[in-house]
Scaffold this motif. Structure first.
Motif, PDB file in Angstrom:
ATOM      1  N   UNK A  41       0.782  -1.230   0.000  1.00  0.00           N
ATOM      2  CA  UNK A  41       0.000   0.000   0.000  1.00  0.00           C
ATOM      3  C   UNK A  41       0.809   1.273   0.000  1.00  0.00           C
ATOM      4  N   UNK A  42       2.108   1.156  -0.230  1.00  0.00           N
ATOM      5  CA  UNK A  42       2.986   2.327  -0.170  1.00  0.00           C
ATOM      6  C   UNK A  42       3.638   2.591  -1.522  1.00  0.00           C
ATOM      7  N   UNK A  43       4.241   3.749  -1.614  1.00  0.00           N
ATOM      8  CA  UNK A  43       5.067   4.043  -2.773  1.00  0.00           C
ATOM      9  C   UNK A  43       6.420   3.365  -2.641  1.00  0.00           C
ATOM     10  N   UNK A  44       7.281   3.623  -3.605  1.00  0.00           N
ATOM     11  CA  UNK A  44       8.596   2.998  -3.619  1.00  0.00           C
ATOM     12  C   UNK A  44       9.615   3.873  -2.896  1.00  0.00           C
ATOM     13  N   UNK A  90      12.226  -3.988  -6.246  1.00  0.00           N
ATOM     14  CA  UNK A  90      12.309  -3.705  -7.678  1.00  0.00           C
ATOM     15  C   UNK A  90      13.708  -3.252  -8.047  1.00  0.00           C
ATOM     16  N   UNK A 104      12.718   5.711 -15.409  1.00  0.00           N
ATOM     17  CA  UNK A 104      13.342   4.413 -15.181  1.00  0.00           C
ATOM     18  C   UNK A 104      12.543   3.290 -15.825  1.00  0.00           C
ATOM     19  N   UNK A 106      11.675  -0.532 -14.943  1.00  0.00           N
ATOM     20  CA  UNK A 106      11.666  -1.403 -13.775  1.00  0.00           C
ATOM     21  C   UNK A 106      11.534  -2.875 -14.161  1.00  0.00           C
ATOM     22  N   UNK A 107      12.095  -3.751 -13.322  1.00  0.00           N
ATOM     23  CA  UNK A 107      11.796  -5.165 -13.401  1.00  0.00           C
ATOM     24  C   UNK A 107      10.416  -5.423 -12.808  1.00  0.00           C
ATOM     25  N   UNK A 108       9.960  -6.662 -12.929  1.00  0.00           N
ATOM     26  CA  UNK A 108       8.618  -7.019 -12.468  1.00  0.00           C
ATOM     27  C   UNK A 108       8.544  -7.173 -10.945  1.00  0.00           C
TER      28      UNK A 108
ATOM     29  N   UNK B   9      -6.444   9.263  -3.104  1.00  0.00           N
ATOM     30  CA  UNK B   9      -5.727   8.009  -2.865  1.00  0.00           C
ATOM     31  C   UNK B   9      -6.457   6.845  -3.522  1.00  0.00           C
ATOM     32  N   UNK B  33       7.634  12.595 -12.449  1.00  0.00           N
ATOM     33  CA  UNK B  33       7.364  11.384 -13.225  1.00  0.00           C
ATOM     34  C   UNK B  33       5.961  10.854 -12.900  1.00  0.00           C
ATOM     35  N   UNK B  35       4.077   7.104 -13.206  1.00  0.00           N
ATOM     36  CA  UNK B  35       4.193   5.679 -13.475  1.00  0.00           C
ATOM     37  C   UNK B  35       2.836   5.021 -13.225  1.00  0.00           C
ATOM     38  N   UNK B  37       1.193   1.114 -12.264  1.00  0.00           N
ATOM     39  CA  UNK B  37       1.541  -0.223 -11.796  1.00  0.00           C
ATOM     40  C   UNK B  37       0.339  -1.133 -11.904  1.00  0.00           C
ATOM     41  N   UNK B  40      -0.131  -7.250 -14.277  1.00  0.00           N
ATOM     42  CA  UNK B  40       0.351  -7.868 -15.518  1.00  0.00           C
ATOM     43  C   UNK B  40       1.608  -7.181 -16.064  1.00  0.00           C
ATOM     44  N   UNK B  41       1.605  -5.875 -16.059  1.00  0.00           N
ATOM     45  CA  UNK B  41       2.691  -5.127 -16.710  1.00  0.00           C
ATOM     46  C   UNK B  41       3.745  -4.617 -15.736  1.00  0.00           C
ATOM     47  N   UNK B  43       5.518  -1.986 -13.258  1.00  0.00           N
ATOM     48  CA  UNK B  43       5.650  -0.529 -13.232  1.00  0.00           C
ATOM     49  C   UNK B  43       6.069  -0.025 -14.602  1.00  0.00           C
ATOM     50  N   UNK B  45       6.622   3.514 -17.040  1.00  0.00           N
ATOM     51  CA  UNK B  45       6.733   4.965 -17.116  1.00  0.00           C
ATOM     52  C   UNK B  45       5.727   5.499 -18.130  1.00  0.00           C
ATOM     53  N   UNK B  91       1.397   6.161  -9.832  1.00  0.00           N
ATOM     54  CA  UNK B  91       2.355   6.787  -8.929  1.00  0.00           C
ATOM     55  C   UNK B  91       2.938   8.041  -9.570  1.00  0.00           C
ATOM     56  N   UNK B 105       8.850   8.708  -4.411  1.00  0.00           N
ATOM     57  CA  UNK B 105       7.527   8.318  -4.861  1.00  0.00           C
ATOM     58  C   UNK B 105       6.443   8.750  -3.880  1.00  0.00           C
ATOM     59  N   UNK B 106       5.297   9.124  -4.450  1.00  0.00           N
ATOM     60  CA  UNK B 106       4.115   9.340  -3.652  1.00  0.00           C
ATOM     61  C   UNK B 106       3.453   8.014  -3.319  1.00  0.00           C
ATOM     62  N   UNK B 107       2.368   8.061  -2.533  1.00  0.00           N
ATOM     63  CA  UNK B 107       1.702   6.829  -2.100  1.00  0.00           C
ATOM     64  C   UNK B 107       0.833   6.189  -3.177  1.00  0.00           C
TER      65      UNK B 107
END
Lengths: 116, 114
Positions: A41-44, A90, A104, A106-108, B9, B33, B35, B37, B40-41, B43, B45, B91, B105-107
């Motif tokens: 539930x959070x960002x990265x 990630x 960026x 990203x990997x899965x 949110x 940025x 993004x 998420x 299937x795919x 993250x 951009x 995101x 990153x934001x939430x």
């Protein structure tokens, strides 16, 4: 086109054991390399990054990663995991032309489960 | 404690409706940025801005998505009309060129299109 492969979708580790998460990239030149962590539930959050120089980089929360050019790899390690390390991890690459400051790829992700 | 904020949110909407997501980057950051998420795919951009100018929006479906930065403190991502396949977590992240690469990153905004 650049790509990032994280071959392990899930990894289960006992608390206190060591950890290694794998990351391989495909890129024309050595990219900027990153590891991020995402709690539910959070960002990265950035753990560490590699641009150049020493191939072993230290990050936050006791994590480190080693860049191996010959293997196009940037594996993440931690000597002893804690239950709070359970999260999604990630690996990501950024274009060297952008100084690491562009978007960026990203990997899965690898889902880390910690067993008591 | 500086952080990226995103509103709303959570958003549930019906197919065909317009959706607007907002992001407030960290004060002083010159790169923003967007993004997306999905399971299937992963993250992806969508687009990013530097000093409020769009640098790359090649990841964004042009016919229905649009991204803007009306000022340095606000970035928006709009979908019109929305479709069920747009359901995802969106995101926003911000960064500073001089620090080379760290993105904050934001939430996220969790969007569900019915």
């Amino acid at each position: 086109a650049q790509s990032v492969t994280q071959p392990d979708i899930h990894i289960t580790v006992s608390e206190g054991a060591s950890l290694e998460l794998r990351c391989n990239y495909s890129y024309g030149a050595t990219p900027y390399l990153f590891w991020y962590v995402q709690s539910p539930g959070q960002g990265l959050q950035l753990l560490l990054k590699y641009f150049s120089g020493d191939t072993l980089v230290q990050g936050i929360k006791g994590f480190e990663a080693e860049f191996k050019r010959s293997q196009s790899s940037f594996n993440l390690r931690k000597p002893s995991v804690h239950w709070s390390d359970a999260a999604e991890y990630f690996c990501a690459v950024g274009a060297p032309s952008g100084g690491g400051a562009d978007g960026l790829t990203f990997g899965k992700g690898t889902h880390l489960i910690i067993q008591p | 404690d500086a952080r990226v904020t995103q509103t709303p949110r959570h958003k549930v909407t019906e197919m065909g409706q317009e959706v607007t997501m907002r992001c407030q980057p960290i004060l002083g950051h010159n790169t923003v940025f967007w993004y997306r998420q999905t399971m299937m795919q992963g993250l992806e951009l969508l687009a990013y801005f530097r000093n409020r100018a769009p640098l790359d929006d090649s990841g964004m479906p042009k016919d229905r998505f649009s991204a803007e930065m009306p000022d340095a403190t606000l970035a928006t991502l709009k979908i019109q009309p929305s479709e069920p396949r747009d359901s995802a977590v969106y995101f926003c992240a911000s960064g500073l060129v001089s620090t080379g690469g760290e993105q904050f990153f934001g939430p996220g905004t969790r969007l569900t299109v019915l």
